[in-house]
Design a protein around this motif. Structure first.
Motif, PDB file in Angstrom:
ATOM      1  N   LEU A   1    -139.641  63.696 -14.853  1.00  0.00           N
ATOM      2  CA  LEU A   1    -138.606  63.849 -15.867  1.00  0.00           C
ATOM      3  C   LEU A   1    -139.175  64.718 -16.979  1.00  0.00           C
ATOM      4  CD1 LEU A   1    -136.622  60.784 -17.128  1.00  0.00           C
ATOM      5  CD2 LEU A   1    -137.338  62.595 -18.657  1.00  0.00           C
ATOM      6  N   ASP A   2    -138.425  65.721 -17.364  1.00  0.00           N
ATOM      7  CA  ASP A   2    -138.919  66.694 -18.326  1.00  0.00           C
ATOM      8  C   ASP A   2    -138.079  66.595 -19.606  1.00  0.00           C
ATOM      9  OD1 ASP A   2    -140.004  68.916 -19.537  1.00  0.00           O
ATOM     10  OD2 ASP A   2    -138.536  70.260 -18.589  1.00  0.00           O
ATOM     11  N   ILE A   3    -138.756  66.394 -20.725  1.00  0.00           N
ATOM     12  CA  ILE A   3    -138.041  66.176 -21.988  1.00  0.00           C
ATOM     13  C   ILE A   3    -137.228  67.414 -22.398  1.00  0.00           C
ATOM     14  CG2 ILE A   3    -138.316  65.609 -24.441  1.00  0.00           C
ATOM     15  CD1 ILE A   3    -138.834  63.268 -22.574  1.00  0.00           C
TER      16      ILE A   3
ATOM     17  N   ARG B   1    -124.169  58.904 -26.136  1.00  0.00           N
ATOM     18  CA  ARG B   1    -124.608  57.658 -26.776  1.00  0.00           C
ATOM     19  C   ARG B   1    -125.598  56.871 -25.936  1.00  0.00           C
ATOM     20  NH1 ARG B   1    -119.871  53.942 -28.218  1.00  0.00           N
ATOM     21  NH2 ARG B   1    -121.403  53.050 -29.637  1.00  0.00           N
ATOM     22  N   VAL B   2    -125.765  57.260 -24.674  1.00  0.00           N
ATOM     23  CA  VAL B   2    -126.561  56.435 -23.761  1.00  0.00           C
ATOM     24  C   VAL B   2    -127.422  57.327 -22.884  1.00  0.00           C
ATOM     25  CG1 VAL B   2    -126.455  54.548 -22.089  1.00  0.00           C
ATOM     26  CG2 VAL B   2    -124.460  55.015 -23.542  1.00  0.00           C
ATOM     27  N   ILE B   3    -128.657  56.880 -22.629  1.00  0.00           N
ATOM     28  CA  ILE B   3    -129.454  57.517 -21.584  1.00  0.00           C
ATOM     29  C   ILE B   3    -129.893  56.459 -20.580  1.00  0.00           C
ATOM     30  CG2 ILE B   3    -131.565  57.432 -23.049  1.00  0.00           C
ATOM     31  CD1 ILE B   3    -132.480  59.938 -21.409  1.00  0.00           C
ATOM     32  N   CYS B   4    -129.662  56.743 -19.311  1.00  0.00           N
ATOM     33  CA  CYS B   4    -130.047  55.834 -18.229  1.00  0.00           C
ATOM     34  C   CYS B   4    -131.242  56.410 -17.484  1.00  0.00           C
ATOM     35  CB  CYS B   4    -128.907  55.663 -17.217  1.00  0.00           C
ATOM     36  SG  CYS B   4    -127.388  55.039 -17.939  1.00  0.00           S
ATOM     37  N   ILE B   5    -132.221  55.545 -17.249  1.00  0.00           N
ATOM     38  CA  ILE B   5    -133.417  55.952 -16.510  1.00  0.00           C
ATOM     39  C   ILE B   5    -133.618  54.966 -15.370  1.00  0.00           C
ATOM     40  CG2 ILE B   5    -135.911  56.334 -16.658  1.00  0.00           C
ATOM     41  CD1 ILE B   5    -134.789  58.100 -18.652  1.00  0.00           C
ATOM     42  N   ILE B   6    -133.932  55.456 -14.184  1.00  0.00           N
ATOM     43  CA  ILE B   6    -134.275  54.573 -13.068  1.00  0.00           C
ATOM     44  C   ILE B   6    -135.754  54.758 -12.764  1.00  0.00           C
ATOM     45  CG2 ILE B   6    -133.668  53.833 -10.734  1.00  0.00           C
ATOM     46  CD1 ILE B   6    -131.089  55.487 -10.973  1.00  0.00           C
TER      47      ILE B   6
ATOM     48  N   ASP C   1    -142.256  59.514 -24.200  1.00  0.00           N
ATOM     49  CA  ASP C   1    -141.455  60.684 -24.581  1.00  0.00           C
ATOM     50  C   ASP C   1    -139.960  60.371 -24.515  1.00  0.00           C
ATOM     51  OD1 ASP C   1    -143.801  62.046 -24.906  1.00  0.00           O
ATOM     52  OD2 ASP C   1    -143.697  63.117 -22.986  1.00  0.00           O
ATOM     53  N   VAL C   2    -139.563  59.638 -23.488  1.00  0.00           N
ATOM     54  CA  VAL C   2    -138.151  59.283 -23.352  1.00  0.00           C
ATOM     55  C   VAL C   2    -137.712  58.394 -24.529  1.00  0.00           C
ATOM     56  CG1 VAL C   2    -136.458  57.986 -21.979  1.00  0.00           C
ATOM     57  CG2 VAL C   2    -138.072  59.521 -20.839  1.00  0.00           C
TER      58      VAL C   2
END
Lengths: 499, 499
Positions: free
Chosen positions: B219-221, B238-243, B260-261
């Motif tokens: 994952l790249d910022i 409004r939302v960031i989802c990470i798996i 970083d995330v």
């Protein structure tokens, strides 16, 4: 950034906090969710749980336990599970027990059949999203038997996470349009608040039709006509929901009434949703459960090939009361095949209903037969539960109707009484002064003084100016008598206090 | 009556049918539901089930069984349930077994503790909507242990019907606004299609950020910044989802990347949703699971007291793979207390998550300890499953990378491989001519010719012009080798056929 965020920021800045509000707060959350209300587990239950904790911490109260008569939760009220059901579930969970002599052969045979239908022969595998095929076949056979041979297609059966899940899914499919084209859904008042909650969540239009309390909560077609005609002015009525036997009102509909509703649905071009989760809970003499499906088919092809319908059933009620397993199903009739494909797609997103609940449902629709070893015990346990419920239904009506200011319709079916209570004007004024609706004020006072948790009638809807509460009849007979006496005494005291 | 109804009527009139369309049809159903897609159980799986039936009916095929490598369903692939878990579940289902000498003491002690926390000491009672309190306490202790002592509050734990349920509930809370104010939700591409399906259903805006296939799906910022900046032109992100570990991509994120995330979420004022259901499934040397919660707290109060987050876990994956029980939980962090109250209200409408799934979750977070009789067997079974998965992860990468036209990143974690496949232009043209996306064309052909069911990469999202499939690594080692060989041979044949 919107106005609300800016307000939030200014507030926080004024408090000396970092200059930014929460990403998610009451003002910027989903407004439909805010509108959802669910009285059965609402403020009064929160308070009941608090009181429970206070009692455990040694706080002195005029009672030693909180009796939660707010919800139809049979096992929580001391009802014992049916042995056969639990034996098979244990065998499914831990198949090593299949070698154990303690289990009767028919329970083993049922467990083996269920396991063979599971991926890898384990109830830990996902099932197909519509539910395990052989269980859907058993459900279809059960419906055919119930309806004296009217055919049922396993492809029309969708297993679900309790009936609630199926009801919400069906409503979701049906909601569309904006403004005056928005889908309207007819629900009875009083209603089970799952319906109003789901409609708020889906931003659908709730169309109220009132049951006739003076005629034992019966359903009047003229009232349906009034409601739908008025609603056509501001929305697009597409659905009618019926709960039979009634929740919270306990009435059992006559065959004639069901015919009239079906005719009404056809005339008004409405999708019919029949909530029949209490189909085994009929107590009153002269009352009988008639399934909407059966009546529909007996009305002939003009109806049976056109009226679109879904019927819902559950493992949580009836004689077994297995709420925790979240088992249930719906049968859809005359549904457009393209819509059915969409329904199958929609349920697949959640993968599958819980498999232990599916297994339990299979046993409920396929119970021990007279030639099987578990039959006698099963029938004895089943009959005992239903007989006790019938006795308690009679007892409840009888005791409440001796109290001045309480009027109670017969509990013909289901698991609740919804008596009408007369509240003195002074109590109504006091409630208003405290910012509460009067029946919530009444129920909260009952909870604080007697430790009995009921649900105020306003949580289900009632005619303006009338007041009720819902109470389950599930407590064991002696405890129920105690509860009925406590409520009766409280009502008299309450009336005196505010007169 | 709207235009669609009239069209329907005319069609039916032309067919000589009664002059009225279905109440519910494809044109007037919920348009959000129509937009939902869920590839993991999509068209290809429907076809696989058909082929299954054809085989049973004796239709001759070039294979004797369909191998369903489309879904992470461990037990369906032959993985055996963990003995301890199933023993306790059987005891909970049928407490008469508590007198049986066959069960070890610790399994009985666990069952007794769970039953004591149930209404009426039965798993057939409803639990509180947030989940049984002592199980939430056990979950909190598990999280504290996992995160080396960082505290977890049982009041922040919500048990759920699998992680899917909790994820959809959380997204539902977060969605609001219209037009350019509509909530935007950042999801990775490739993604697990529960996310895109839920966003379609909620009519939220999907914001894609691409994982870097060339750097092992990292994952790249800069890519996150690009995506959020572009999205601000047309919605309200409004939302960031990470798996993590990744599904379908199998990468395990570095601690640095997680930091970083988190920093990005704070800067951009986003709610962080961390899907960590594969937290025990880490195989690659040098890789380690870092929970978002732990990293958040290690970054100090500037982050740990401000960044709003929910983390999700499940009983369906890891070493137990108990998908059918639909158990799971979420932990919410820094959530506005008023929103938490709304969340509790919302989940109460569905009454409670399945209690057997809750019980199972309790065992997963509170497994046998070294001084308990079930410990050795439990550890042996657990270790064997995880060791086999690690071996299969390596095997998959190794075999696929020997095939010209297949490129496969290491399966660092989770349960899937998502190799890139090179498709000849002729195949792409043929697919287009048949109205199929090229990777669906490829996977359908594989299914028809080899009886192997995969999911086309297009179901998860992929960079324009690239093609992939998702395959689970769950089949037993020998069967997995067979599957890998069959796919390799097919790929070579396919490439020749269309060259």
């Amino acid at each position: 950034m919107n106005a609300r965020d800016i307000t939030n920021m200014s507030q926080q800045a004024a408090n000396g906090l970092p200059c930014r509000g929460k990403v998610l707060n009451l003002d910027n959350m989903n407004p439909n969710v805010r509108r959802v209300e669910y009285a059965v587990r609402g403020a009064i239950v929160q308070r009941a749980l608090q009181i429970d904790k206070e009692l455990k911490e040694g706080v002195k109260k005029p009672f030693t336990e909180v009796i939660k008569a707010n919800i139809g939760d049979a096992h929580a009220m001391g009802q014992k599970p049916i042995t056969f059901l639990r034996q098979v579930l244990a065998l499914c969970a831990y198949p090593d027990l299949l070698d154990d002599n303690k289990f009767p052969d028919d329970s083993k045979q049922r467990a083996r059949r269920i396991l063979e239908a599971c991926g890898g022969h384990s109830i830990g595998a996902y099932s197909s999203s519509q539910g395990i095929e052989c269980i859907r076949q058993d459900v279809a056979r059960y419906i055919e038997k119930r309806d004296d041979g009217i055919s049922s297609d396993p492809d029309n059966i969708y297993l679900a996470t309790g009936a609630s899940d199926a009801i919400v899914t069906m409503l979701k499919l049906l909601v569309c349009g904006k403004g005056r084209d928005r889908t309207g859904v007819m629900i009875s008042i009083p209603q089970y608040p799952l319906y109003s909650a789901a409609l708020a969540d889906l931003a659908a239009v709730q169309i109220n039709y009132y049951l006739d309390e003076d005629k034992c909560w019966s359903l009047d077609i003229a009232e349906l006509k009034r409601a739908v005609t008025a609603a056509r002015q501001h929305c697009n009525p597409r659905v009618i929901c019926i709960i039979n036997p009634g929740n919270p009102t306990g009435q059992v509909q006559s065959r004639q009434c069901i015919e009239d509703v079906i005719r009404f649905a056809k005339e008004e071009h409405l999708f019919l949703m029949a909530d029949e989760v209490y189909q085994d809970n009929v107590y009153a003499e002269g009352c009988k459960f008639h399934s909407f499906k059966r009546v529909l088919f007996e009305m002939g092809p003009e109806y049976s090939t056109t009226v679109e319908m879904a019927s819902f059933h559950s493992t949580s009620k009836c004689y077994m009361g297995e709420c925790g397993f979240r088992g249930g199903y719906m049968e859809v009739i005359n549904m457009d095949p393209e819509v059915k494909a969409q329904l199958t797609k929609l349920v697949s997103v959640r993968l599958c209903p819980p498999v232990p609940g599916q297994a339990l449902l299979d046993l409920v629709v396929n119970p021990p037969q007279p030639d099987e070893p578990s039959y006698d015990k099963f029938m004895k346990e089943r009959t005992a539960v239903l007989a006790a419920l019938a006795e308690k239904a009679g007892l409840t009506e009888q005791i409440f109707n001796t109290v001045p200011g309480i009027t109670c319709n017969p509990v013909q079916g289901a698991m609740y009484t919804f008596p009408r209570i007369t509240l003195p004007q002074k109590a109504i004024d006091k409630a208003k002064a405290e910012g509460q609706v009067p029946d919530m004020f009444y129920c909260m006072k009952l909870l604080e003084e007697e430790g009995i948790c009921l649900v105020p009638g306003s949580g289900f809807g009632q005619r303006e100016g009338t007041f009720h509460f819902r109470m389950t009849i599930l407590p064991p007979t002696e405890k129920l008598k105690f509860v009925l006496q406590k409520i009766s005494d409280f009502h008299i005291r309450f009336t005196q206090e505010f007169s």
